[in-house]
Design a protein around this motif. Structure first.
Motif, short mmCIF file in Angstrom:
data_model
loop_
_atom_site.label_atom_id
_atom_site.label_comp_id
_atom_site.label_asym_id
_atom_site.label_seq_id
_atom_site.Cartn_x
_atom_site.Cartn_y
_atom_site.Cartn_z
N GLY A 78 0.77 -1.23 0.00
CA GLY A 78 0.00 0.00 0.00
C GLY A 78 0.80 1.28 0.00
N LEU A 79 2.08 1.23 -0.42
CA LEU A 79 2.86 2.45 -0.52
C LEU A 79 2.41 3.28 -1.72
N THR A 80 2.63 4.58 -1.66
CA THR A 80 2.20 5.48 -2.72
C THR A 80 3.22 5.49 -3.85
N LEU A 81 2.78 5.21 -5.06
CA LEU A 81 3.66 5.19 -6.22
C LEU A 81 4.04 6.61 -6.62
N ASP A 87 12.80 0.62 -16.04
CA ASP A 87 13.90 0.12 -15.21
C ASP A 87 13.98 0.77 -13.83
N ASP A 88 13.03 1.63 -13.51
CA ASP A 88 13.06 2.32 -12.22
C ASP A 88 11.64 2.51 -11.70
N ILE A 89 11.47 2.34 -10.39
CA ILE A 89 10.17 2.57 -9.77
C ILE A 89 10.42 3.11 -8.36
N ALA A 90 9.52 3.97 -7.90
CA ALA A 90 9.72 4.55 -6.57
C ALA A 90 8.40 4.73 -5.87
N PHE A 91 8.47 4.64 -4.53
CA PHE A 91 7.29 4.75 -3.68
C PHE A 91 7.58 5.77 -2.58
N ARG A 92 6.51 6.28 -2.00
CA ARG A 92 6.63 7.22 -0.89
C ARG A 92 5.80 6.71 0.27
N HIS A 93 6.37 6.82 1.47
CA HIS A 93 5.64 6.48 2.69
C HIS A 93 6.10 7.42 3.79
N GLY A 94 5.22 8.33 4.19
CA GLY A 94 5.60 9.31 5.17
C GLY A 94 6.77 10.14 4.68
N CYS A 95 7.86 10.17 5.46
CA CYS A 95 9.03 10.97 5.09
C CYS A 95 10.00 10.20 4.22
N VAL A 96 9.69 8.95 3.88
CA VAL A 96 10.65 8.10 3.19
C VAL A 96 10.27 7.90 1.73
N GLN A 97 11.26 8.05 0.86
CA GLN A 97 11.11 7.69 -0.55
C GLN A 97 11.94 6.43 -0.78
N LEU A 98 11.28 5.37 -1.24
CA LEU A 98 11.93 4.08 -1.49
C LEU A 98 11.96 3.84 -2.99
#
Length: 198
Positions: A78-81, A87-98
Motif C-alpha cells: 500500500g505504498l504510494t507510487l 527500469d526504475d520505480i519509486a514509492f513514498r511512505h511518510g518521510c521516506v522515498q523508497l
C-alpha cells in the motif's frame, strides 16, 4: 560515509546512472521505536517535515522484476507510487522515498534477515537469520490490517501465518527478491486483537 555530492533533501531523486551506489549504500528504516502514548506512535509513519510534507529520507534498492515490485510494494503493502518506468520505480511512505532500479541478477538471501527486536526474547523460537539488509515499514492500524490481509491472500511467503506481538504488532514477509520486509503497527496495544484479524 561520504555523500553523493548532490543534495537529496526535500525532493524526489533518482540515483544517477553514472554514480550508481553499491549494494551496501542503503538507508533502511529498521525496527520502529515504540513510543507511548499511542498518539505519539504516529510519528513512526507520518511525514517528517510537518511544514512542507516533503520526503527527507531516501533509500535506494535493486530489484529484478519491476512488475512484481510494483505489485508487492504498491498493491499489497500500500505504498504510494511516485514514478514508474521500465527500469526504475519509486514509492513514498511518510518521510521516506523508497526507490528500486532493475538489474538482471541480484543475490537472493537464503533466509530471513536478522531483526533487532528478535534478539531480546520478543520472538520465541526465532528462526536462523542472516546478516543481510531488511526493511521495516510502520503502518497505521487499518493500513496494517489491510496489507497483512492482501499479502496473505496473495500467498506471499510469511514468517508466521498471522501478525504477532513483539512489543508492537509485526507481520514479516519476503519481497519478490527475497528481502525481509517487516510490516508493523506500532500504535495498537497488545490487547487489541483486531490488529491480528485478517
Amino acid at each position: 560515509m561520504g555523500g553523493v555530492g548532490t543534495s537529496i533533501i526535500g525532493r524526489p531523486r533518482r540515483l544517477p546512472r553514472d554514480r550508481r551506489a553499491s549494494a551496501l549504500y542503503t538507508l533502511n528504516c529498521e525496527e520502529p521505536i515504540w513510543v507511548a502514548p499511542a498518539d505519539k506512535a504516529q510519528a513512526c509513519y507520518t511525514a517528517c517535515d510537518s511544514v512542507t510534507g516533503m520526503a527527507t529520507w531516501f533509500a535506494y534498492e535493486y530489484c529484478t522484476d519491476i512488475t512484481a515490485t510494483r505489485k508487492f510494494y504498491g498493491e499489497l503493502v500500500g505504498l504510494t507510487l511516485i514514478w514508474d518506468e521500465p527500469d526504475d520505480i519509486a514509492f513514498r511512505h511518510g518521510c521516506v522515498q523508497l526507490s528500486f532500479h532493475r538489474v538482471d541478477t541480484l543475490g537472493r538471501p537464503q533466509g530471513w534477515a536478522f531483526q533487532p527486536g528478535w534478539s531480546h526474547g520478543q520472538l520465541p523460537e526465532a528462526p536462523t537469520t542472516e546478516q543481510v539488509r531488511s526493511i521495516s515499514i510502520a503502518l497505521p492500524p487499518a493500513a496494517f490490517q489491510s496489507a497483512a490481509a492482501k499479502l496473505q491472500t496473495a500467498g506471499v511467503q510469511a514468517l508466521r501465518a498471522e501478525p504477532f506481538w513483539v512489543g508492537y504488532w509485526s507481520f514479516v514477509v519476503l519481497d519478490p527478491d527475497g528481502q525481509t520486509v517487516e510490516l508493523t503497527d506500532p500504535e495498537s496495544p497488545a490487547t487489541d486483537h483486531r490488529a491480528a484479524t485478517t
